[in-house]
Write a protein that holds these residues in place. Structure first.
Motif, short mmCIF file in Angstrom:
data_model
loop_
_atom_site.label_atom_id
_atom_site.label_comp_id
_atom_site.label_asym_id
_atom_site.label_seq_id
_atom_site.Cartn_x
_atom_site.Cartn_y
_atom_site.Cartn_z
N GLN A 252 10.55 -4.16 -2.63
CA GLN A 252 9.76 -5.39 -2.66
C GLN A 252 10.20 -6.30 -3.81
OE1 GLN A 252 7.45 -6.07 -0.32
NE2 GLN A 252 6.90 -8.06 -1.18
N VAL A 253 10.54 -5.71 -4.93
CA VAL A 253 11.01 -6.49 -6.08
C VAL A 253 12.33 -7.18 -5.77
CG1 VAL A 253 11.85 -6.36 -8.47
CG2 VAL A 253 9.81 -5.07 -7.79
N GLY A 254 13.22 -6.46 -5.09
CA GLY A 254 14.53 -7.03 -4.79
C GLY A 254 15.35 -7.24 -6.04
N ASP A 255 15.98 -8.42 -6.13
CA ASP A 255 16.84 -8.69 -7.29
C ASP A 255 16.12 -9.50 -8.37
OD1 ASP A 255 16.64 -11.14 -6.06
OD2 ASP A 255 18.80 -11.42 -5.75
N ASP B 222 -3.36 9.50 -12.74
CA ASP B 222 -1.98 9.76 -12.33
C ASP B 222 -1.56 8.97 -11.10
OD1 ASP B 222 -3.42 11.25 -10.44
OD2 ASP B 222 -2.22 13.07 -10.70
N ASP B 223 -2.50 8.63 -10.22
CA ASP B 223 -2.11 7.87 -9.03
C ASP B 223 -1.80 6.41 -9.34
OD1 ASP B 223 -4.94 7.68 -9.54
OD2 ASP B 223 -5.22 6.77 -7.58
N HIS B 224 -2.05 5.98 -10.56
CA HIS B 224 -1.71 4.61 -10.95
C HIS B 224 -0.49 4.54 -11.85
CE1 HIS B 224 -5.36 2.38 -9.49
NE2 HIS B 224 -5.74 3.64 -9.34
N VAL B 225 -0.10 5.67 -12.43
CA VAL B 225 1.00 5.64 -13.41
C VAL B 225 2.17 6.55 -13.05
CG1 VAL B 225 -0.62 5.07 -15.27
CG2 VAL B 225 0.06 7.46 -14.91
N ASN B 226 2.08 7.26 -11.93
CA ASN B 226 3.10 8.29 -11.69
C ASN B 226 4.52 7.74 -11.57
OD1 ASN B 226 2.84 7.30 -9.03
ND2 ASN B 226 1.58 9.04 -8.38
N GLN B 227 4.67 6.49 -11.12
CA GLN B 227 6.01 5.92 -10.98
C GLN B 227 6.35 4.91 -12.08
OE1 GLN B 227 8.22 7.13 -8.87
NE2 GLN B 227 6.62 8.55 -8.23
N VAL C 246 0.87 -1.18 0.00
CA VAL C 246 0.00 0.00 0.00
C VAL C 246 0.90 1.23 0.00
CG1 VAL C 246 -1.78 1.31 1.21
CG2 VAL C 246 -1.86 -1.19 1.21
N THR C 247 0.70 2.10 -0.98
CA THR C 247 1.49 3.32 -1.07
C THR C 247 0.57 4.53 -1.00
OG1 THR C 247 1.41 3.29 -3.50
CG2 THR C 247 3.30 2.22 -2.43
N SER C 248 1.10 5.65 -0.55
CA SER C 248 0.28 6.85 -0.34
C SER C 248 0.78 7.99 -1.21
CB SER C 248 0.35 7.28 1.13
OG SER C 248 -0.14 6.26 1.98
N GLY C 249 -0.19 8.81 -1.67
CA GLY C 249 0.14 9.97 -2.48
C GLY C 249 -1.10 10.76 -2.80
N HIS D 211 3.20 5.91 -6.60
CA HIS D 211 3.66 6.83 -5.56
C HIS D 211 5.09 6.63 -5.07
CE1 HIS D 211 -0.45 8.12 -5.47
NE2 HIS D 211 -0.89 7.03 -4.87
N ASP D 212 5.41 5.44 -4.58
CA ASP D 212 6.67 5.23 -3.86
C ASP D 212 7.54 4.23 -4.60
OD1 ASP D 212 8.72 4.75 -2.06
OD2 ASP D 212 7.40 4.77 -0.30
N ALA D 213 8.37 4.73 -5.53
CA ALA D 213 9.19 3.84 -6.34
C ALA D 213 10.18 3.06 -5.50
CB ALA D 213 9.92 4.65 -7.41
#
Length: 208
Positions: free
Chosen positions: A50-53, A66-71, A8-11, A42-44
């Motif tokens: 979370q992705v890691g390697d 924009d809240d779905h594509v900003n990053q 969950v990310t906030s923006g 929001h939070d790249a």
């Protein structure tokens, strides 16, 4: 490791001259080697952690608010992954990223994959012109973006939205899924097709 991971990310979300504080669900689908990102908002840095390697097979945008594509561009560049979006979302995408195009187009019925998991693209316009959902039959899950939430359809009171279309999309492409299909939306708590079906059928019966 679970084949579905959740952040969950906030923006903020901005459209039609207004701006609102929002929390977004970011979904990762795959395995210990590779994942697909769905609406990484929001939070790249949090998403990248979370992705890691792991290899990112694609960044899929269910729609272009924009809240779905900003990053999406920054993460695409970071992981060397393509951005996938339905072409009808171009007017909304261009409001946020006028100098960067998505890399590939989504179409209804297309099958994507990550970590051996297949996700089927369902075109569900209404919340926006080219909104899509991603259905994973083997996991009895649909990632619904902002098309369907716990409690009903996504909002249709702003530019590029259409209430009749979102009801038609839900009727034709989501209510046909099994009742135990889990609905994982772009905001808020998950639900199921069965839980939402009775109210949706009533709206459809009344002709909304």
């Amino acid at each position: 490791m679970s084949p579905i991971e959740h952040l969950v990310t906030s923006g903020t979300f901005s459209l039609d001259g207004g701006t609102w504080e929002v929390e977004n669900n970011v979904w990762l689908v795959g395995d210990e080697r590779e994942v697909m990102l769905i609406d990484p908002a929001h939070d790249a840095e949090a998403v990248a952690k979370q992705v890691g390697d792991r290899r990112v097979t694609a960044i899929v945008c269910t729609h272009a608010h924009d809240d779905h594509v900003n990053q999406a561009p920054s993460l695409a560049d970071r992981f060397g992954a393509p951005i996938l979006m339905h072409p009808d979302e171009a007017p909304l995408w261009n409001l946020t990223h006028p100098d960067r195009l998505p890399d590939k187009e989504l179409e209804h019925g297309q099958v994507l994959s990550a970590g051996g998991i297949e996700l089927r693209v369902l075109l569900t316009p209404g919340h926006s012109p080219g909104s899509v959902c991603l259905y994973v039959p083997e996991l009895r899950t649909v990632f619904s973006g902002d098309t369907l939430f716990r409690g009903g359809p996504g909002a249709t009171g702003r530019s590029y939205s259409d209430f009749d279309k979102i009801i038609e999309s839900i009727r034709d492409n989501l209510l046909s899924l099994s009742a135990d299909t889990e609905v994982r939306p772009g905001h808020g708590e998950s639900t199921s097709i069965g839980v939402e079906a009775s109210d949706l059928h009533e709206w459809i019966r009344r002709g909304y």
